[in-house]
Design an enzyme around this catalytic site. Structure first.
Site, short mmCIF file in Angstrom:
data_model
loop_
_atom_site.label_atom_id
_atom_site.label_comp_id
_atom_site.label_asym_id
_atom_site.label_seq_id
_atom_site.Cartn_x
_atom_site.Cartn_y
_atom_site.Cartn_z
N HIS A 1 65.92 -57.30 92.65
CA HIS A 1 66.68 -56.27 93.36
C HIS A 1 68.01 -56.83 93.87
CE1 HIS A 1 62.54 -54.78 93.51
NE2 HIS A 1 63.07 -53.57 93.58
N ASP B 1 67.50 -53.89 90.45
CA ASP B 1 67.34 -52.49 90.88
C ASP B 1 68.00 -52.23 92.23
OD1 ASP B 1 65.73 -52.43 88.66
OD2 ASP B 1 63.98 -51.61 89.69
ZN LIG Z 1 63.97 -49.30 93.20
#
Ligand SMILES: [Zn+2]
Length: 303
Positions: A257, A113
């Site tokens: 992430h 992400d």
């Molecule tokens: Zn996010």
């Protein structure tokens, strides 16, 4: 008489040349005209479309043959190459955090992400490439605008790109702002990569503040996760890997992430994590592959 025939022949020849010339001009005008109608996209499609346009044929009535089919074919080919499919109906407009594959099907999906992000996104892409693993990237619209080249590489490397809103806001959004967050991101992804996504992940996993509801109304699948790496807390690599492995099971979705801050621990942990999954007999799938696999298995089970 002989002379007459000769003259007629010459005339005929002239007529043929003129006809050929006029047809050529007509064909040229048609092709140039089409070029102006086709919307320009700064993507791989443009080149492909241009190549296809040059192979078009113009028939005697001046109609362009094969244009529509060639355009569709090229799009479908490209979509296939990139692994883009329409989501199976049962996943349109729903929220899910894992699938339940057949017991022997050890599939797992790595998701990343908040990119594209300087340095880290490309490091993650390099690791995935070296290990021949495909992942799913939930990108932020504003970051796609700032780093289109890296955003495009996600797709050209064969990964799935998906929608994570434009601003990554957590607070409650009005319906029109929520719509804009998703639509603007969908458009920038399309503009940069030529891909339309129908996968959405809400920032922070917040489901009740507007964007997720709007995404579902647009028949997006809202994709959560089942194994959180907690990489945003920057744990040491072994701990990060432990977080993931502890909660992973076949059909699981791993949250990591590649953007949004310092991601050195994610980058450090990733190769070892991939190795561990492989040792345990897992194979890596993208989210659309995962949904399609379960859909097929459910369809067979229902028979
Ligand atoms: Zn996010």
């Amino acid at each position: 008489m002989k002379k007459l025939i000769k003259v007629r022949k010459v005339n005929n020849k002239r007529f043929k040349i003129t006809k050929f010339f006029l047809l050529s001009v007509a064909a040229l005008i048609m092709i140039v005209g089409l070029g102006m109608i086709i919307p320009l996209k700064p993507s791989a499609n443009t080149l492909e479309l241009a190549v296809n346009a040059s192979s078009l044929t113009v028939n005697t009535k001046g109609q362009i043959e094969g244009f529509r089919t060639q355009m569709l074919d090229s799009w479908e080919d490209e979509a296939k190459q990139k692994g883009i499919h329409d989501l199976p109906k049962r996943y349109q407009g729903v929220t899910l955090n894992a699938v339940k594959p057949n017991s022997k099907d050890k599939i797992i999906a790595l998701t990343f992400d908040d990119g594209p992000w300087p340095k880290y996104t490309e490091q993650v892409l390099d690791i995935l490439k070296a290990n021949n693993v495909k992942g799913t990237f939930f990108v932020i619209g504003a970051n796609m605008k700032n780093m289109p080249a890296v955003g495009k590489r996600i797709v050209t490397d064969g990964h799935i790109i998906a929608n994570h809103t434009w601003h990554h806001w957590y607070h409650r959004l009005s319906p029109s702002i929520a719509a804009k967050e998703i639509n603007d991101t969908e458009e920038i992804i399309y503009k940069v990569t030529g891909v339309r996504t129908n996968l959405f992940r809400p920032p922070g996993g917040v489901l009740g503040n507007g964007p997720a509801a709007y995404a579902r109304s647009k028949k997006y699948s809202v994709i959560m996760w089942s194994a959180d790496s907690h990489d945003y807390k920057r744990p040491a690599a072994p701990r990060l890997i432990g977080n993931v492995m502890r909660f992973s099971k076949p059909g699981g979705i791993v949250l990591m992430h590649d953007g949004g801050g310092v991601r050195d621990s994610t980058v450090k942990a990733l190769p070892e994590m991939i190795k561990k999954f492989k040792q345990q007999g897992y194979r890596f799938v993208t989210i659309p592959e995962m949904l399609e696999l379960e859909d097929q298995q459910l369809a067979i089970a229902a028979k």
